[in-house]
Design a protein around this motif. Sequence first.
Motif, PDB file in Angstrom:
ATOM      1  N   ASP A 267       0.808  -1.217   0.000  1.00  0.00           N
ATOM      2  CA  ASP A 267       0.000   0.000   0.000  1.00  0.00           C
ATOM      3  C   ASP A 267       0.843   1.269   0.000  1.00  0.00           C
ATOM      4  O   ASP A 267       0.395   2.313  -0.492  1.00  0.00           O
ATOM      5  N   SER A 268       2.049   1.212   0.523  1.00  0.00           N
ATOM      6  CA  SER A 268       2.901   2.402   0.575  1.00  0.00           C
ATOM      7  C   SER A 268       3.385   2.833  -0.798  1.00  0.00           C
ATOM      8  O   SER A 268       3.877   3.952  -0.966  1.00  0.00           O
ATOM      9  N   HIS A 269       3.251   1.956  -1.785  1.00  0.00           N
ATOM     10  CA  HIS A 269       3.696   2.281  -3.141  1.00  0.00           C
ATOM     11  C   HIS A 269       2.566   2.824  -4.020  1.00  0.00           C
ATOM     12  O   HIS A 269       2.799   3.194  -5.179  1.00  0.00           O
ATOM     13  N   VAL A 270       1.361   2.876  -3.500  1.00  0.00           N
ATOM     14  CA  VAL A 270       0.217   3.318  -4.294  1.00  0.00           C
ATOM     15  C   VAL A 270       0.172   4.844  -4.363  1.00  0.00           C
ATOM     16  O   VAL A 270       0.267   5.538  -3.349  1.00  0.00           O
ATOM     17  N   ILE A 274      -3.232  10.405  -8.298  1.00  0.00           N
ATOM     18  CA  ILE A 274      -2.854  10.746  -9.673  1.00  0.00           C
ATOM     19  C   ILE A 274      -4.031  10.548 -10.627  1.00  0.00           C
ATOM     20  O   ILE A 274      -4.598   9.463 -10.724  1.00  0.00           O
ATOM     21  N   ILE A 275      -4.379  11.610 -11.330  1.00  0.00           N
ATOM     22  CA  ILE A 275      -5.434  11.577 -12.346  1.00  0.00           C
ATOM     23  C   ILE A 275      -4.815  11.641 -13.742  1.00  0.00           C
ATOM     24  O   ILE A 275      -5.278  10.997 -14.668  1.00  0.00           O
ATOM     25  N   ASN A 276      -3.739  12.412 -13.833  1.00  0.00           N
ATOM     26  CA  ASN A 276      -3.107  12.650 -15.132  1.00  0.00           C
ATOM     27  C   ASN A 276      -1.651  12.216 -15.075  1.00  0.00           C
ATOM     28  O   ASN A 276      -0.857  12.773 -14.316  1.00  0.00           O
ATOM     29  N   LEU A 277      -1.277  11.218 -15.874  1.00  0.00           N
ATOM     30  CA  LEU A 277       0.101  10.721 -15.927  1.00  0.00           C
ATOM     31  C   LEU A 277       0.645  10.892 -17.341  1.00  0.00           C
ATOM     32  O   LEU A 277       0.079  10.379 -18.301  1.00  0.00           O
ATOM     33  N   ALA A 290       2.696  -2.558 -13.161  1.00  0.00           N
ATOM     34  CA  ALA A 290       2.853  -1.550 -12.108  1.00  0.00           C
ATOM     35  C   ALA A 290       1.922  -0.362 -12.298  1.00  0.00           C
ATOM     36  O   ALA A 290       1.744   0.435 -11.370  1.00  0.00           O
ATOM     37  N   ILE A 291       1.287  -0.254 -13.464  1.00  0.00           N
ATOM     38  CA  ILE A 291       0.341   0.831 -13.686  1.00  0.00           C
ATOM     39  C   ILE A 291      -0.818   0.752 -12.692  1.00  0.00           C
ATOM     40  O   ILE A 291      -1.474   1.758 -12.384  1.00  0.00           O
ATOM     41  N   LYS A 292      -1.048  -0.428 -12.135  1.00  0.00           N
ATOM     42  CA  LYS A 292      -2.142  -0.585 -11.168  1.00  0.00           C
ATOM     43  C   LYS A 292      -1.849   0.146  -9.857  1.00  0.00           C
ATOM     44  O   LYS A 292      -2.768   0.341  -9.044  1.00  0.00           O
ATOM     45  N   LEU A 293      -0.610   0.554  -9.640  1.00  0.00           N
ATOM     46  CA  LEU A 293      -0.269   1.329  -8.449  1.00  0.00           C
ATOM     47  C   LEU A 293      -0.704   2.786  -8.583  1.00  0.00           C
ATOM     48  O   LEU A 293      -0.531   3.571  -7.655  1.00  0.00           O
ATOM     49  N   MET A 294      -1.290   3.115  -9.743  1.00  0.00           N
ATOM     50  CA  MET A 294      -1.851   4.451  -9.970  1.00  0.00           C
ATOM     51  C   MET A 294      -3.290   4.272 -10.450  1.00  0.00           C
ATOM     52  O   MET A 294      -3.639   4.598 -11.582  1.00  0.00           O
ATOM     53  N   PRO A 295      -4.155   3.736  -9.598  1.00  0.00           N
ATOM     54  CA  PRO A 295      -5.467   3.236 -10.044  1.00  0.00           C
ATOM     55  C   PRO A 295      -6.482   4.291 -10.460  1.00  0.00           C
ATOM     56  O   PRO A 295      -7.487   3.950 -11.072  1.00  0.00           O
ATOM     57  N   ILE A 310      -0.734  -2.571 -26.675  1.00  0.00           N
ATOM     58  CA  ILE A 310      -1.488  -1.940 -25.593  1.00  0.00           C
ATOM     59  C   ILE A 310      -1.818  -3.016 -24.566  1.00  0.00           C
ATOM     60  O   ILE A 310      -2.527  -3.981 -24.867  1.00  0.00           O
ATOM     61  N   SER A 311      -1.291  -2.852 -23.362  1.00  0.00           N
ATOM     62  CA  SER A 311      -1.491  -3.874 -22.337  1.00  0.00           C
ATOM     63  C   SER A 311      -1.763  -3.235 -20.982  1.00  0.00           C
ATOM     64  O   SER A 311      -1.367  -2.107 -20.715  1.00  0.00           O
ATOM     65  N   ASN A 312      -2.468  -3.988 -20.145  1.00  0.00           N
ATOM     66  CA  ASN A 312      -2.713  -3.639 -18.737  1.00  0.00           C
ATOM     67  C   ASN A 312      -3.520  -2.370 -18.516  1.00  0.00           C
ATOM     68  O   ASN A 312      -3.650  -1.925 -17.373  1.00  0.00           O
ATOM     69  N   VAL A 313      -4.077  -1.777 -19.562  1.00  0.00           N
ATOM     70  CA  VAL A 313      -4.881  -0.571 -19.354  1.00  0.00           C
ATOM     71  C   VAL A 313      -6.216  -0.890 -18.704  1.00  0.00           C
ATOM     72  O   VAL A 313      -6.873  -0.002 -18.147  1.00  0.00           O
ATOM     73  N   THR A 314      -6.620  -2.152 -18.726  1.00  0.00           N
ATOM     74  CA  THR A 314      -7.855  -2.535 -18.019  1.00  0.00           C
ATOM     75  C   THR A 314      -7.681  -2.420 -16.513  1.00  0.00           C
ATOM     76  O   THR A 314      -8.678  -2.476 -15.776  1.00  0.00           O
ATOM     77  N   LEU A 315      -6.442  -2.241 -16.053  1.00  0.00           N
ATOM     78  CA  LEU A 315      -6.184  -2.037 -14.630  1.00  0.00           C
ATOM     79  C   LEU A 315      -6.487  -0.606 -14.212  1.00  0.00           C
ATOM     80  O   LEU A 315      -6.368  -0.263 -13.029  1.00  0.00           O
ATOM     81  N   LEU A 316      -6.880   0.210 -15.183  1.00  0.00           N
ATOM     82  CA  LEU A 316      -7.212   1.613 -14.920  1.00  0.00           C
ATOM     83  C   LEU A 316      -8.688   1.832 -15.215  1.00  0.00           C
ATOM     84  O   LEU A 316      -9.064   2.244 -16.315  1.00  0.00           O
ATOM     85  N   PRO A 317      -9.565   1.568 -14.277  1.00  0.00           N
ATOM     86  CA  PRO A 317     -11.006   1.620 -14.538  1.00  0.00           C
ATOM     87  C   PRO A 317     -11.534   3.006 -14.884  1.00  0.00           C
ATOM     88  O   PRO A 317     -12.618   3.124 -15.460  1.00  0.00           O
ATOM     89  N   ARG A 318     -10.799   4.069 -14.550  1.00  0.00           N
ATOM     90  CA  ARG A 318     -11.274   5.429 -14.811  1.00  0.00           C
ATOM     91  C   ARG A 318     -10.650   6.049 -16.066  1.00  0.00           C
ATOM     92  O   ARG A 318     -10.937   7.196 -16.400  1.00  0.00           O
ATOM     93  N   LEU A 319      -9.828   5.303 -16.750  1.00  0.00           N
ATOM     94  CA  LEU A 319      -9.123   5.851 -17.904  1.00  0.00           C
ATOM     95  C   LEU A 319     -10.099   6.242 -19.006  1.00  0.00           C
ATOM     96  O   LEU A 319     -10.915   5.443 -19.446  1.00  0.00           O
ATOM     97  N   SER A 320      -9.990   7.499 -19.474  1.00  0.00           N
ATOM     98  CA  SER A 320     -10.869   7.981 -20.547  1.00  0.00           C
ATOM     99  C   SER A 320     -10.097   8.571 -21.717  1.00  0.00           C
ATOM    100  O   SER A 320     -10.613   8.629 -22.829  1.00  0.00           O
ATOM    101  N   GLN A 321      -8.858   9.021 -21.478  1.00  0.00           N
ATOM    102  CA  GLN A 321      -8.057   9.612 -22.547  1.00  0.00           C
ATOM    103  C   GLN A 321      -6.691   8.935 -22.589  1.00  0.00           C
ATOM    104  O   GLN A 321      -5.992   8.876 -21.572  1.00  0.00           O
TER     105      GLN A 321
END
Length: 468
Positions: A267-270, A274-277, A290-295, A310-321
């Motif tokens: 949890d200390s690594h989360v 972050i909204i915009n990376l 590791a993108i899941k550490l910025m959920p 394109i991989s692991n973007v499903t780990l970002l449920p709020r991703l829109s752009q």
Amino acid sequence: MACLLLNQDDMHIKIPSSETVDNVTFYTIEVRIATIQWTVKHRYSEFAELNEILVSEHCVEKDILPPKKLIGNKNEIFVEKRRVGLEIYLNAVYNYLKKAMPRELAIFLDLHVYDIFFLLQNMALQFFTEGDLLLQSSKSYTFNPVQLYAISERLKHPCPSLEVVDKKYDFSHVLELNSHLTTLIIQGSWIYYGTSNILPSSLNVELTNFKNVENLTINNFPVDKIYNMGTLRDTVKILNIHNTELKNIVELAMCEEVHKHIDSANDSHVWLKIINLDLSNNQIEIIDEAIKLMPHIEFLTLNNNRLTEISNVTLLPRLSQLSLNSNNFHSLPEDLHIKLGKIVQLDLSQNYLTSLASFAKLYCLEGLDVSCNRIENIEEVKFIGNLPCLENLRLTGNPVSTIVDYRVKVLEPFGKRAADICLDNEKPNQKELDTVSILQALRIAREGKSPMFSGTDAPLFSAEIPTI
């Protein structure tokens, strides 16, 4: 960086040479503290000004400075003799004053540029005089790694003996301003700092004194040189990492760890806010787990990297752009909608795509930029013609954009929605829309379907058909 406090007996001062510029002679002073060295140039008059201060305020003997000479002071033999005398003078003065090290002598030797504690005194003075105005205007500041390294090292020595009594030089002014900043920019460099042998981007820093930063930008500075992020994972909302040769996201997300493995993350690594990376201009080859550490990311930018999939973007449920321009995409999977089904804005410009088929089921897509790819066939547009939300489409820079009547042929598959499409940053004009209606009517006729009629019961293709 230099640290006189810890190396008072390992400081060396030499004047190896002189040079005359526009009839003015400058003496090159070489300063070395331990392994750190630099040069600074002064004319004789500046030595004389320093000496006056040291004599009047610090009890230095008046006559140890080589005397002035009005006539013949450009003679090579005299200049050489003066060079030797000035070197002896500086060493004598330093040995006499090194325990107190007055600020005037420190500035003369450029310690305020290259030494940890004198550099911090300068920063403290700046923030003492300008800090309130800076915080009122922007709460933003750009640091170089040398400054951050000095701060990091100073925190290890809470009571340095060289700390001055004058409160305007107090280190607390630096900490006070840093704790209120909301925008932090770290501008690194692989060029030697000033005239020294210091490489700024090779220095290790920690960022614990920044308590309220929401916008963090790191440019040209390796993230693995940050050994303590402090509370930034709890406060940063916008994170920009550019030109750092970053190869994967775990190097950033777990930058302090010696062994950066996602399996050992906790949890200390989360990164909680972050909204915009934006990780543009790096060397990332894959969007790793590791993108899941910025959920909570909503906007992800990975321009000018080395991505091929394109991989692991499903780990970002709020991703829109999602912006992936200037990478190495040659094709996209048929199930792209499973990975990017909620994407609203997608930029894949300046890649090597030849088809639009993979975009056919991205029903939430409002903006698509595939400019400067390798799409040649106008029939590819039919794959995106039924996307119900698409409003902005960029195809310019593809071979297809050079065909005759390119715009109307691209707009035609969108049917009644053609008027809603902004193609290559330009809405269709009425003439284009009329031509699109005719093309649609012709297509319907070719397919043997009954023509559609408008509210006036006039067939849509009743207008005169121009030559296409």
